[in-house]
Design an enzyme around this catalytic site. Structure first.
Site, PDB file in Angstrom:
ATOM      1  N   SER A 198     -12.021 -29.147   3.338  1.00 59.69           N
ATOM      2  CA  SER A 198     -13.292 -29.139   4.059  1.00 59.69           C
ATOM      3  C   SER A 198     -13.998 -30.481   3.859  1.00 59.69           C
ATOM      4  O   SER A 198     -13.446 -31.522   4.215  1.00 59.69           O
ATOM      5  CB  SER A 198     -14.144 -27.952   3.609  1.00 59.69           C
ATOM      6  OG  SER A 198     -15.245 -27.778   4.458  1.00 59.69           O
ATOM      7  N   GLU A 312     -10.249 -20.892  11.123  1.00 56.95           N
ATOM      8  CA  GLU A 312     -11.236 -21.853  10.640  1.00 56.95           C
ATOM      9  C   GLU A 312     -12.631 -21.598  11.224  1.00 56.95           C
ATOM     10  O   GLU A 312     -13.632 -21.991  10.623  1.00 56.95           O
ATOM     11  CB  GLU A 312     -10.816 -23.282  11.018  1.00 56.95           C
ATOM     12  CG  GLU A 312      -9.559 -23.780  10.337  1.00 56.95           C
ATOM     13  CD  GLU A 312      -9.774 -24.182   8.898  1.00 56.95           C
ATOM     14  OE1 GLU A 312     -10.851 -23.904   8.347  1.00 56.95           O
ATOM     15  OE2 GLU A 312      -8.850 -24.777   8.324  1.00 56.95           O
ATOM     16  N   HIS A 404     -11.511 -20.280   6.567  1.00 53.74           N
ATOM     17  CA  HIS A 404     -11.763 -21.605   6.027  1.00 53.74           C
ATOM     18  C   HIS A 404     -11.815 -21.520   4.497  1.00 53.74           C
ATOM     19  O   HIS A 404     -12.623 -20.791   3.931  1.00 53.74           O
ATOM     20  CB  HIS A 404     -13.108 -22.101   6.577  1.00 53.74           C
ATOM     21  CG  HIS A 404     -13.453 -23.509   6.225  1.00 53.74           C
ATOM     22  ND1 HIS A 404     -12.789 -24.589   6.746  1.00 53.74           N
ATOM     23  CD2 HIS A 404     -14.422 -24.028   5.418  1.00 53.74           C
ATOM     24  CE1 HIS A 404     -13.333 -25.704   6.293  1.00 53.74           C
ATOM     25  NE2 HIS A 404     -14.311 -25.388   5.472  1.00 53.74           N
TER      26      HIS A 404
END
Length: 506
Positions: A198, A312, A404
């Protein structure tokens, strides 16, 4: 390493004693720069202050100031105590090795939108990777307004040039520390893999694009980085000035006055004043945006592994993005490409599911395609993956695939340390996690000049001329590995062209 049994290290700044966990030695809370407090706030990190005697490195240093509850909810767990004195790193290494072992080094940059996280979070524990023969380093860096600050009062302070991305400078300082010191822990300073997820993955891309990142690492792993453009200098300055006004500082306050603002108040300013989820473009750290650098293939030519997860779009809820509304807005504004986009998702009828997949691919999946193309132009190897595994006990919770960040406990082989999967992980899940971690350490061991294939359950070749392959890690949420050519290629080609018009947080 000075003794194979006692984890005592002599550094130029002083001696450290760590702890031993069976066959792994661990040193926690090692300072890699001076505390960025007082007059050192909003300055480039300064050299470590030497210490006398043997420093006990048995606990993690304080995390950067952040919202603790949000970190616990979405960013990996409890970050512990906060302090502006946060420039610490941690090292895991096999205990029974000598200083000349020259093991591959893996340096982890945590995610958290540049506002959350810590290198000491439980999912990032480096023991399992160290047992595979790596030296693992996790890093804290400045976050939020303390880490990314473009107020005009700082203009001209740094003789090296305008400086706003202090958090990225912290990461650079940590990499200098690794080059200088990691051989003492048994690591090879000429085989350093920088990896992150990330905002950590975005940091890796930023350092690949930054002139200051040149030569500091040898390979890169980018997990779930996103295609948002870096923040412009104009927007960053306006945001920072609004933030200090919100905190009661005058519009003409000088740097000394701003440095007296309480750290906890700067942390608590919140949206829309705080930093995230991208760095600032236009200073000496990032003279041009990361995306423009990769689009033009001007990044540092190091081998890369890059990939993203199958759901995601889960992270977009954190930013208040309604996925169905993204499609409805495109329809309402008659934006170019919606008809073509629909053709690329046959069988997807409702706006919510179409929005989920389009936002995922435009904001995340396409990043891997862009980086692969840039690596091909720089003539360096690039491995691409797509993570789509969900533990058997979590498949009701994650019906659309891997969220995610869900790949992290598999990369570190840390299911037992990562809630909620630790409560339901089965033997098959743990086997799969071990296989994923094996691929990551295989990349860390790989060196240029060797065949561009990573060994594992499936031999994984790098993308190259005539070969645009992706390793699917998990297939339809279940265990398995599959090589797929031309993976989402038509979508990626389109989104590479139109994402600047569609990908934003506005």
């Amino acid at each position: 390493m000075e003794s194979p049994r006692t984890p005592i290290i002599t550094l130029p700044d002083g001696q450290l004693i760590g702890t031993r966990d069976d066959d792994i030695a661990v040193w926690r809370g090692i300072p890699y720069a001076a505390p960025p407090t007082g007059d050192r706030r909003w300055r480039a990190p300064q050299p470590v202050i030497p210490w006398e005697g043997v420093r006990v490195a048995d606990r993690f240093g304080a995390a950067a100031w952040q919202d603790a509850q949000t970190c616990r909810d979405i960013a990996g767990g409890d970050p512990g105590t906060f302090d502006e004195d946060c420039l610490w790193l941690n090292v895991w290494a096999p205990a029974e090795v000598s200083a000349d072992a020259a093991l591959p080094v893996m340096v982890w940059l945590h995610g958290g939108s540049f506002t959350l996280g810590s290198g000491g979070l439980a999912p990032y524990d480096g023991r399992a990777l160290a047992r595979r023969g790596a030296v693992v380093v996790t890093v804290n860096y400045r976050l939020g307004l303390l880490g990314f600050f473009a107020h005009p009062a700082l203009q001209g302070e740094d003789i090296s040039g305008e400086t706003w991305n202090f958090g990225l400078l912290d990461q650079i300082a940590a990499l200098y520390w690794v080059r200088k010191n990691i051989a003492r822990f048994g690591g090879d300073p000429r085989n350093v893999t920088l990896f992150g997820e990330s905002a950590g993955g975005r940091s890796v891309l930023s350092l690949l694009a930054s002139p200051l990142g040149r030569g500091l690492f040898d390979k890169a792993i980018v997990q779930s980085a996103y295609t948002l453009e870096d923040e412009s200098a104009e927007k960053a300055q306006a945001r920072c000035m609004a933030a200090v006004r919100h905190l009661g500082a005058g519009i003409d306050s000088d740097a000394a006055t701003l440095r007296k603002l309480p750290a906890d108040a700067l942390c608590a300013a919140g949206m829309p004043f705080t930093m995230g989820p991208v760095p600032i473009c236009g200073d000496r750290v990032l003279p041009q945006s990361m995306m423009r650098c990769f689009m033009a293939a001007r990044q540092h030519p190091v081998p890369v592994m890059i990939g993203s997860n199958s759901d995601e779009a889960s992270v977009m809820n954190f930013f208040g993005i309604d996925l169905a509304q993204q499609i409805q807005r495109m329809r309402r504004e008659r934006r170019l490409g919606l008809g073509l986009i629909r053709m690329l998702y046959p069988g997807v009828r409702n706006d919510a599911e179409l929005g989920r997949q389009v936002c995922r691919d435009m904001a995340f999946t396409t990043m891997g395609y862009i980086v692969m193309q840039a690596c091909r132009r720089r003539k360096v190897a690039c491995w691409r993956y797509w993570f789509d595994y969900v533990a058997a006990g979590e498949r009701e919770r994650y019906p659309h695939g891997a969220w995610h960040g869900n790949e992290i406990p598999y990369v570190f082989d840390n299911l037992a340390l990562t809630p909620p999967v630790n409560d339901c992980a089965e033997a098959s899940d743990r086997v799969f996690a071990g296989q994923v971690a094996d691929y990551w350490t295989a990349f860390a061991r790989w060196r240029p000049g060797q065949a561009t294939i990573l060994d594992g359950p499936l031999r994984w070749p790098a993308s190259g001329p005539g070969h645009d392959g992706v390793l699917r890690i998990g297939v339809r949420r279940c265990a398995g590995f599959k090589l797929e050519r031309r993976f989402m290629r038509a979508r990626a080609r389109l989104f590479r062209r139109v994402m600047r018009h569609h990908v934003s947080l506005d």
